[in-house]
Enzyme design. Structure first.
Site, PDB file in Angstrom:
ATOM      1  N   SER A 150     -38.857   2.231 -24.307  1.00 33.74           N
ATOM      2  CA  SER A 150     -38.132   2.845 -23.190  1.00 33.74           C
ATOM      3  C   SER A 150     -36.714   2.269 -23.085  1.00 33.74           C
ATOM      4  O   SER A 150     -36.003   2.229 -24.075  1.00 33.74           O
ATOM      5  CB  SER A 150     -38.922   2.670 -21.889  1.00 33.74           C
ATOM      6  OG  SER A 150     -38.376   3.433 -20.850  1.00 33.74           O
ATOM      7  N   LYS A 160     -46.553   3.683 -27.808  1.00 30.83           N
ATOM      8  CA  LYS A 160     -47.436   4.219 -26.770  1.00 30.83           C
ATOM      9  C   LYS A 160     -48.176   5.452 -27.269  1.00 30.83           C
ATOM     10  O   LYS A 160     -47.691   6.195 -28.134  1.00 30.83           O
ATOM     11  CB  LYS A 160     -46.672   4.517 -25.480  1.00 30.83           C
ATOM     12  CG  LYS A 160     -45.548   5.539 -25.580  1.00 30.83           C
ATOM     13  CD  LYS A 160     -44.829   5.675 -24.228  1.00 30.83           C
ATOM     14  CE  LYS A 160     -43.751   6.723 -24.249  1.00 30.83           C
ATOM     15  NZ  LYS A 160     -43.068   6.864 -22.958  1.00 30.83           N
TER      16      LYS A 160
END
Length: 554
Positions: A150, A160
């Site tokens: 992120s 993820k």
């Protein structure tokens, strides 16, 4: 109460001394092996996957190989045998980690969908691809992986998993994957199937998918580009060197927008960023320090916006207000969307997290809509977005998504691109920018002030806070007002908020332990001004400290 100490470099151009040594980082990714018996070097899934830096043996090739194998085994155990959509952001280790993952996925016979031309891929483009593929299917379902930490600093890596619902994996899924990956680490990767990168790319199960053009062409289903184009608004976007860097020119060209892409650089050091509050380089579009370059240009454009590195978060800059706080823009977006999306279900609710602004509550009540308040974590919105019972889901950390015009699901993970484009749509249609729209809301509902602060906490104290029950709060008043509610579970779904939230008529605070540091976080909001906010924060810490003392946690 501890207060945030702002680094002297905050908001200034990044000096050479802050830049990550990329060759050393990539060397450490491949050369250093984590010790599976040391907690700091194990796989640890937070709310957004496993993150860490290769320098600390927290995100190395062994982690990626182990997680990838665990995902393959999880898919097999659940009968998930459709394609896996694989995307990466622009962090330095993301392409390397993607290569490691492909070697394992190919060896396990997984059909992998890689971006054409090895294009960087925003998180929402992966979520959208999963949803589009699975629409109408009951078997052969697709899922996905996004290689991203992120908005984290350049030295970090992240990984993820998004299951077939397209959203962030739930804790039962990530827990299974985490535990299996750590078993593989401790076993020295025995049990990990792997082929060479060259062989993996040539495998019959490795395919190419046009994430960019599929996502860009589908945007007409969720944003009114006709009204934006007709207004000829001067719009700007700063991708912050992130995964959407080539998406924005494609959007401007396809929809003939007066949209200027201010920064087209992709540089793994992110040297073009201004320094964040703590002296680190961080691509956070909600930080006024990281966003200085765009804020300085606010008067040149009718509306401007930016996204973080994987483009799942947004930052909105207006002439009237500069950089809007995430809570402010969420309230404005909700107020606009539910008035301008007539095909949404008439009972479609509004999703917010427990630490988001009560301005959202007031706007939602005026709209006559149901408020769905959940714990922190975007996963809680997934089911409501899929069945249309939620029109919007948002969290105070600048993450949001909403439904298509027809009420169909767009993405079940955060999408940073569509809130930016929506800011242009609402400015074009209403004749006022989101900052002006928020000012009108404050005239109607009052003007809240919001702050989040961190306080030190031992592991014992964090454990106490996580398990606090409302009856343990003995106080009847908070900051001079009667306490109206004390919550340890979210009112929307009854799930634990892993902390406590205390409300009065004109203010509230929430306290939660950090999952990664020896601190707890206090979120507070007042509709009575800064002085009242300060009282809320002071009394919040005293109330929490009293609970610690009563439990014998020091």
């Amino acid at each position: 109460m501890s207060t945030v100490k702002v680094n002297p470099l905050a908001g200034k151009p990044s000096p050479a001394s802050l830049l990550t040594n990329i060759p050393q980082l990539l060397t450490d990714y491949f050369a250093l092996q984590p010790d599976g018996s040391i907690p700091a070097q194990q796989v640890s899934f937070g709310t957004s996957g496993h993150r860490g830096t290769a320098f600390d043996r927290a995100f190395n090739e062994w982690h990626v190989l182990a997680i990838s194998q665990a995902i393959c085994e999880y898919r097999k155990s659940k009968g998930i045998d459709g394609p896996l959509f694989l995307g990466i952001d622009t962090h330095a280790v993301s392409p390397a980690a993607c290569a490691s993952a492909i070697e394992v996925l190919a060896a396990n016979g997984v059909d992998v969908m890689l971006a054409e031309r090895d294009e960087y891929t925003p998180t929402p483009a992966v979520s959208h691809a999963i949803i589009v593929y699975n629409r109408g299917r009951t078997s052969g379902l697709a899922d996905g992986i996004v290689v991203t930490p992120s908005h984290n600093p350049p030295m970090d890596g992240g990984f993820k998993y998004n299951p077939p619902n397209g959203g962030p994996a739930d804790t039962d899924v990530t827990g299974w994957i985490q535990n299996r990956a750590n078993d593989l680490l401790k076993a020295g990767l025995e049990g990990v199937e792997r082929v060479t990168y060259d062989k993996a790319l040539k495998a019959s199960t490795t395919h190419r998918y046009d994430f960019l053009n599929t996502y860009v062409s589908d945007l007409a289903n969720i944003i009114d580009f006709d009204v934006i184009r007709a207004s000829n608004l001067a719009i700007a976007v700063d991708p912050l060197g992130g995964a959407g860097v080539h998406y924005w020119p494609a959007i401007a060209e396809r929809y003939q927008l007066n949209l200027q892409v201010l920064n087209t650089q992709v540089d793994p050091t992110f040297r073009f960023m201004t320094v964040d509050w703590d002296g680190k380089i961080r691509m956070d579009p909600s930080s006024p320090y990281a966003m200085q370059s765009l804020i300085h240009l606010k008067d040149r454009f009718d509306v401007a916006f930016a996204c973080d590195t994987d483009h799942d978060r947004h930052g909105i800059v207006t002439r009237s207000a500069g950089l809007m706080q995430p809570n402010q823009y969420l309230a404005v977006a909700i107020d606009y969307l539910y008035k301008n999306r007539p095909k949404w279900q008439s009972d479609a609710g509004v999703g917010k997290t427990a630490v988001s602004s009560q301005m959202i509550d007031r706007v939602t009540a005026r709209l006559g809509r149901r408020l769905f308040e959940v714990p922190v974590g975007f996963k809680w919105f997934v089911n409501g977005l899929v069945d249309g019972s939620l029109g919007f889901g948002g969290e105070e950390s600048a993450g949001a998504t909403f439904l298509q015009f027809d009420g169909g699901v767009w993405s079940t993970d955060k999408d940073g691109l569509i809130p930016g484009l929506l800011s242009a749509e609402m400015t074009a249609r209403t004749g006022r920018d989101p900052g002006e729209a928020y000012r009108a809301l404050t005239q109607e509902f009052g003007e809240p002030v919001f702050e989040r602060v961190d306080a030190p906490a031992s592991k014992a104290q964090k454990a106490v806070l996580k398990k606090l029950a409302p009856e343990q709060v003995k106080s009847k008043e908070l900051a001079g007002e009667k306490i109206t509610q004390v919550l340890s579970k979210a009112p929307g779904n009854g799930a634990p908020i892993d902390g406590l939230k205390v409300l009065t008529a004109q203010g509230w605070f929430a306290a939660r332990p950090s999952g990664t540091e020896d601190i707890y976080k206090i979120y507070a909001e007042s509709f009575k001004g800064q002085e009242h906010l300060a009282r809320l924060i002071d009394e919040a810490q005293k109330l929490v400290s009293d609970c610690f003392a009563a439990a014998g946690a020091t």
